[in-house]
Design a protein around this motif. Structure first.
Motif, PDB file in Angstrom:
ATOM      1  N   HIS B  29      11.873  -7.037  25.106  1.00  0.00           N
ATOM      2  CA  HIS B  29      12.350  -5.995  24.189  1.00  0.00           C
ATOM      3  C   HIS B  29      12.190  -4.635  24.853  1.00  0.00           C
ATOM      4  CE1 HIS B  29      12.299  -8.149  20.035  1.00  0.00           C
ATOM      5  NE2 HIS B  29      13.056  -8.764  20.928  1.00  0.00           N
ATOM      6  N   SER B  95      12.498  -4.082  19.498  1.00  0.00           N
ATOM      7  CA  SER B  95      13.804  -4.708  19.367  1.00  0.00           C
ATOM      8  C   SER B  95      14.406  -4.865  20.742  1.00  0.00           C
ATOM      9  CB  SER B  95      14.733  -3.908  18.446  1.00  0.00           C
ATOM     10  OG  SER B  95      15.111  -2.691  19.046  1.00  0.00           O
ATOM     11  N   ALA B  96      15.366  -5.809  20.808  1.00  0.00           N
ATOM     12  CA  ALA B  96      15.970  -6.106  22.103  1.00  0.00           C
ATOM     13  C   ALA B  96      16.736  -4.902  22.629  1.00  0.00           C
ATOM     14  CB  ALA B  96      16.877  -7.329  21.986  1.00  0.00           C
ATOM     15  N   SER B 104      20.477  -6.006  16.753  1.00  0.00           N
ATOM     16  CA  SER B 104      19.130  -6.262  17.246  1.00  0.00           C
ATOM     17  C   SER B 104      18.137  -5.763  16.211  1.00  0.00           C
ATOM     18  CB  SER B 104      18.907  -5.534  18.573  1.00  0.00           C
ATOM     19  OG  SER B 104      19.829  -5.968  19.531  1.00  0.00           O
TER      20      SER B 104
END
Lengths: 116, 117
Positions: B29, B95-96, B104
């Motif tokens: 992430h 988050s990605a 995401s």
């Protein structure tokens, strides 16, 4: 700037009753809308989100929410609640684009207590 | 690991002491957030890291607060000379990707409950 108002700080209901948790937002531009749930001593989990398209969105655990642009609302509903739904629920908004569109703006939360 | 890990889970400190809170994001992430949750309040944005870009520190409430992140891994939030109003749950999320890639979602840790006596 955006803001989120959750009209009820606490909502007690009986098991198997329907529930609606209210959320209104303020923004001069279109926003993305989210509902998160926080169980005791845990972080937040995403329940559902509205980005575009159909105004009725379905999420996990039988919850759904309806986006109403004219009333700037995004109320969360469940037709029949369980004891395990007892948690705090947060409504949040985010800009779809722009320099700070990574920021979520949260409401103050609604504590849903489901009683047997 | 499977999720965002925060440590310690609870911290009690005396007014005036420094504290350091740690966040291990989900591997891979690139975006990492710190939020503060005070009793009866919503979540307040504190700081945002995205890859090697300059962090957005606009939410830090005072110069007693600072945060660092090493590359795309661990982050630490430091509060110097703690005050009673710093008592809160500090939540970390990753988050990605962030921003335009709205698919995401944020993954939150369980938070660190800080109590300043």
């Amino acid at each position: 700037a955006q803001s989120v108002t959750q009209l009820d700080s606490q909502v007690p209901v009986f098991e198997e009753a329907p529930v609606e948790l209210r959320c209104n937002y303020s923004s001069s531009v279109s926003v993305y809308l989210f509902w998160y749930v926080q169980y005791p001593n845990q972080g937040l989990q995403l329940l559902l989100k509205y980005l575009s398209g159909s105004t009725l969105v379905k999420g996990i655990n039988g919850f759904e929410a309806e986006f109403n642009k004219s009333q700037t609302s995004f109320h969360l509903r469940k037709p029949s609640v369980h004891i395990s739904d007892t948690a705090e629920y947060f409504c949040a908004v985010r800009l779809p684009r722009g320099g700070s569109n990574y920021k979520l703006t949260f409401g103050k939360g609604t504590l849903l207590t489901v009683n047997p | 690991g499977a999720g965002v890990s925060q440590s310690p889970s609870n911290k009690v400190t005396e007014k005036g002491k420094d504290v350091e809170l740690r966040c291990d994001p989900i591997s891979g992430h690139t975006a990492l957030y710190w939020y503060r949750q005070r009793l009866g309040q919503g979540l307040e944005f504190l700081i945002y890291f995205q890859g090697n870009s300059a962090p957005d520190k606009s939410g830090l409430p005072s110069d007693r607060f600072s945060a660092e992140r090493t590359g795309e891994s661990v982050s630490t939030l430091t509060i110097q000379r703690t005050q009673q109003e710093d008592s809160a749950v500090y939540l970390c999320a990753s988050s990605a990707r962030a921003g335009v890639t709205y698919n995401s979602p944020l993954h939150f840790g369980n938070g660190t409950r800080l109590t300043v006596t």
